[in-house]
Design an enzyme around this catalytic site. Structure first.
Site, short mmCIF file in Angstrom:
data_model
loop_
_atom_site.label_atom_id
_atom_site.label_comp_id
_atom_site.label_asym_id
_atom_site.label_seq_id
_atom_site.Cartn_x
_atom_site.Cartn_y
_atom_site.Cartn_z
N ASN A 7 0.84 -1.21 0.00
CA ASN A 7 0.04 0.08 -0.06
C ASN A 7 0.83 1.21 -0.12
O ASN A 7 1.44 1.63 0.97
CB ASN A 7 -0.94 -0.07 1.17
CG ASN A 7 -1.77 1.03 1.45
OD1 ASN A 7 -1.72 2.11 0.59
ND2 ASN A 7 -2.54 1.03 2.33
N GLU A 383 -8.11 -2.23 5.14
CA GLU A 383 -8.06 -2.31 3.95
C GLU A 383 -6.84 -3.74 3.43
O GLU A 383 -7.05 -3.88 2.34
CB GLU A 383 -7.43 -0.91 3.22
CG GLU A 383 -8.52 0.01 3.70
CD GLU A 383 -8.14 1.32 3.89
OE1 GLU A 383 -8.33 2.14 2.41
OE2 GLU A 383 -7.52 1.97 4.75
#
Ligand code: ADP
Length: 407
Positions: A7, A383
């Site tokens: 990420n 996430e």
């Protein structure tokens, strides 16, 4: 199968390794201040109850070096023996434009599209692209998957995602609302459907982190969301203004001669809680409120009021409401903010149970009155896990799911 999730933000790189399908995190890590002399690396290896933390401050000059550090940390901690040990890497990509409504296996065409969308997400897509390229070099035998922040919102109807400006700006320049935080809204709305035991739920998902957004979800599909062309519209955020009359921008440009870059800085980096109360961190603003600070009180009232207005309009859009979900830093932890948002909404069937709202927990929980018509839930977002799940599902489904391609 182990899946590494990458990420990458504008100057930071978060990663997590999951064992799938049991969804066990094997390590998490963060490299901050990439490009500076004092970049910070924090890595945690998780072996059942045993957690080992490594921290280093050193210069990490770019994302390529960052990815090499990730490889070294994974090998040094014994999580992988060599680069062939890693079969799948799931990348968070901020903008998927209208090309991608699901996760996809990355090939040269997908990479070109991600790079091409840099004009719509200049701070993120180029970095996401670079990390994909580095990952391909470092782990040449791993399957690379892209999971897009915008993908969940590709189900919005055209009357919700279009702006009322001349049509050519949509057809020629792709100007429309895309929506962001899709991975988080998808994750928490699916957890909510599981919790409520039915899929046909009308709900509003409220993500309150440094960036904030709110999404109307019907039967698991996003039908409207507060962020639009960029991640600036909608709610009051840490440093972003959220909704503002565009004539304010024109006025400041005319009166103060502000350039586009200056306006960008003002609205993205100097506004929101920071602009109103002097700190972008809700914990600081709440402390200031306790000491009777007027600016903090106003900032908090504006933050809650904006969310309340969106709840009202999304209840209308959904033609009813079964559940509200709070998530991310503020949504998961700030009982007073949840209370302020939900206060005075009995008309909609929203009523908090004061005691359950105050309970601190990192688990999914219900904080509404038992008799209330609308369930209010707090659901910790994840996430990285959602990216691992989507990557795993995609490879299991092989060939990849159908994509929506509109241009
Ligand atoms: P990001 O968007 O960077 O992932 P987070 O989800 O971590 O952001 O949320 C950051 C926000 O959450 C900050 O405003 C921070 O003050 C707030 N926050 C974190 N913990 C608490 C808490 N216990 N009470 C109130 N606010 C909190």
């Amino acid at each position: 199968m182990n899946i590494l999730v990458i990420n990458s933000g504008s100057s930071s790189l978060k990663y997590q390794l999951f064992s799938m399908p049991d969804e066990r995190p094997l390590c998490t890590g963060l490299i901050e201040k990439i490009g500076k002399e004092d970049s910070l690396i924090r890595h945690k290896t998780i072996r059942e109850e045993d957690v080992q933390v490594t921290e280093k401050t050193l210069a990490v000059k770019d994302f390529g070096e960052g990815m090499k550090h990730v490889l070294a940390l994974l090998t040094d901690s014994g999580l992988i023996k060599n680069t062939d040990d890693l079969e799948v890497i799931g990348h968070r990509v901020v903008h998927g434009g209208e090309y991608f409504s699901t996760a996809v296996v990355i090939d040269p065409d997908v990479k070109q599209k991600i790079l091409g969308l840099s004009t719509l997400a200049p701070l993120h897509n180029p970095v996401n692209y670079k990390c994909i390229e580095f990952a391909e070099k470092i782990f040449p035998n791993a399957k690379q998957i892209a999971v897009f922040d915008t993908a969940f919102h590709q189900t919005m109807p055209e009357f919700a995602f279009r702006y009322a400006i001349p049509e050519k700006y949509y057809s020629e320049m792709h100007i429309r609302a895309y929506g962001f935080h899709g991975t988080s809204h998808k994750y928490v709305s699916e957890r909510a459907m599981e919790w409520l035991g039915k899929p046909d739920v009308k709900m509003i998902s409220i993500h309150l982190g440094n960036g904030c957004s709110i999404t109307a979800v019907s039967g698991g599909k996003s039908i409207d969301t507060s962020m639009g062309f960029g991640p600036l519209s909608g709610l009051v955020m840490g440093t972003r203004s959220g909704d503002i009359d565009p004539s304010v921008i024109l006025h400041l440009q005319r009166k103060e001669g502000k350039t586009a870059d200056e306006m960008d800085k003002l609205l993205n980096n100097e506004s929101g809680l920071l602009g109103l109360a002097g700190s972008n961190d809700m914990r600081d603003v709440m402390k200031m409120l306790e000491s009777g600070n007027y600016d903090a009180e106003l900032a908090i009232d504006m933050y809650a009021y904006r969310i309340k207005k969106y709840i009202g309009s999304y209840t209308a859009v959904l033609n009813g409401l079964d559940a509200i979900v709070f998530t991310a830093g503020v949504g998961e932890n700030d009982a007073l903010m949840r209370e302020k948002i939900c206060r005075g909404m009995e008309y909609f069937g929203i009523q908090l149970d004061a005691e359950s709202n105050r309970i601190k927990s990192d688990q999914i929980r219900e904080i509404s009155e038992k008799s209330a018509g609308v369930k209010v839930l707090v659901i910790p977002t994840n996430e990285e896990l959602e990216i691992a799940r989507q990557s795993f599902e995609l490879l299991r489904e092989d060939p990849p799911c159908e994509q929506v391609i509109l241009y």
